[in-house]
Motif scaffolding. Structure first.
Motif, PDB file in Angstrom:
ATOM      1  N   HIS A   6      41.491  56.058 -29.364  1.00 54.87           N
ATOM      2  CA  HIS A   6      42.705  55.477 -28.793  1.00 54.87           C
ATOM      3  C   HIS A   6      43.966  56.153 -29.304  1.00 54.87           C
ATOM      4  O   HIS A   6      45.072  55.815 -28.847  1.00 54.87           O
ATOM      5  N   ARG A  60      40.636  57.584 -21.678  1.00 52.17           N
ATOM      6  CA  ARG A  60      42.070  57.432 -21.801  1.00 52.17           C
ATOM      7  C   ARG A  60      42.815  58.736 -21.537  1.00 52.17           C
ATOM      8  O   ARG A  60      42.333  59.819 -21.851  1.00 52.17           O
ATOM      9  N   SER A 242      48.902  51.934 -29.583  1.00 55.62           N
ATOM     10  CA  SER A 242      47.724  51.872 -28.713  1.00 55.62           C
ATOM     11  C   SER A 242      46.465  51.574 -29.508  1.00 55.62           C
ATOM     12  O   SER A 242      45.590  50.824 -29.059  1.00 55.62           O
TER      13      SER A 242
END
Length: 308
Positions: A6, A60, A242
């Motif tokens: 992330h 992502r 995040s």
């Protein structure tokens, strides 16, 4: 791996070693030969881009990849995965297909999650000082219980005894270890011997090295954000919003995960449910076997109480 993934500057790979040639260390090799073998494996591990290692969700958008590159890569991942599911043959070949990066990774931090080849770490890591190894160790009872659960759900296969020479180094049996077979033990015992042997070897070879950090699974579950921040700092990454959002959402569940590999679960339940679900005699058996392992020193003191 997903905590690291992330971060917008991390490129993460999920178990690429399944598609990388295992290094072949021999007793007749010189130190230089063994170093080359180790370096070749490390370079191949970080360079591998097999479909199976690239498609772990969520996928992502990264700071080092353009929006177009992100959409192209996501399209390749979804398209190849759909083709794999539809194919009646060649699934393994599709799973190993290389996925393009669609990005310049020169500024990215490369993170590999690896669950295989633990018994080679003592020969690999000393020749890769630039690689930082986070070795996650779970309490042996939690590890055995989790494996047995995985087997009961058909998420994991039954395991085999560790190398007989390693067994003989730690244990004395009624007859030579070379003659032992899986039929001589229960699956619970086999899993305990595997924990003891594998972790003993890694601990003896790598504890105390500056580029190696041993992390108790229970400590991570007790304080996920604090432990993750410490690991990021150790690896030279800044902590991002995040990453914190992902962790807070992942650990917000009031129960254990519905699926064996699900990411959303209460970490305290995940870490300690073996205490309620394992039979007392099974716990005693696992502890008796695993106390012989040098790595059990990690559990000589219990994990601290949950943060907060």
């Amino acid at each position: 791996m997903k905590i690291f993934d992330h971060h917008p500057m991390v490129f993460a790979s999920h178990e690429p070693e399944r598609f990388v040639a295992k290094p072949k260390f021999r007793t007749d090799q010189t130190d230089d030969d063994q170093a080359r073998e180790a370096r070749t494996y490390i370079e191949a591990l970080f360079a591998a881009r097999p479909l199976r290692a690239m498609r772990k969700r969520p996928i992502r958008r990264k700071a080092y990849r353009s929006r177009l590159g992100h959409e192209m890569r996501r399209g390749v991942l979804y398209g190849l995965t759909a083709a794999e599911r539809l194919a009646s043959r060649g699934r393994a070949n599709l799973a190993g297909l290389s996925v393009p990066d669609f990005a310049d990774l020169s500024s990215a931090t490369m993170v590999v999650k690896s669950v295989s080849h633990q018994l080679l770490l003592d020969r690999i890591i000393p020749h890769a000082p630039e690689v930082k190894l986070i070795f996650l160790v779970r309490h042996p009872c939690g590890n055995v219980h989790s494996n047995l659960q995985g087997q009961s759900r058909a998420a994991m296969s039954q395991q085999f005894l560790p190398p007989r020479a390693d067994l003989a180094r730690l244990y004395a049996f009624d007859h030579p270890a070379e003659g032992l077979s899986e039929a001589d033990f229960t699956q619970l015992e086999i899993l305990a011997y595997r924990w003891a042997v594998f972790n003993d070897r890694v601990w003896r070879a790598l504890s105390g090295r500056e580029n190696v950090r041993f992390l108790r699974y229970e400590d991570l579950c007790n304080d996920p954000i604090g432990q993750a921040k410490g690991l990021f700092d150790w690896t030279g990454l800044d902590w991002t919003e995040s990453c914190e959002r992902f962790l807070r959402a992942s650990i917000s569940s009031e129960a254990d995960a519905a699926g064996y590999h699900d990411l959303t679960r209460n970490p305290q339940i995940a870490a300690h449910k073996w205490r309620d679900e394992m039979a007392v005699e099974d716990i005693a058996t696992v502890l008796e076997i695993c106390r012989k392992s040098a790595a059990f020193t990690l559990f000589d003191t219990p994990a601290p109480a949950p943060a907060g």
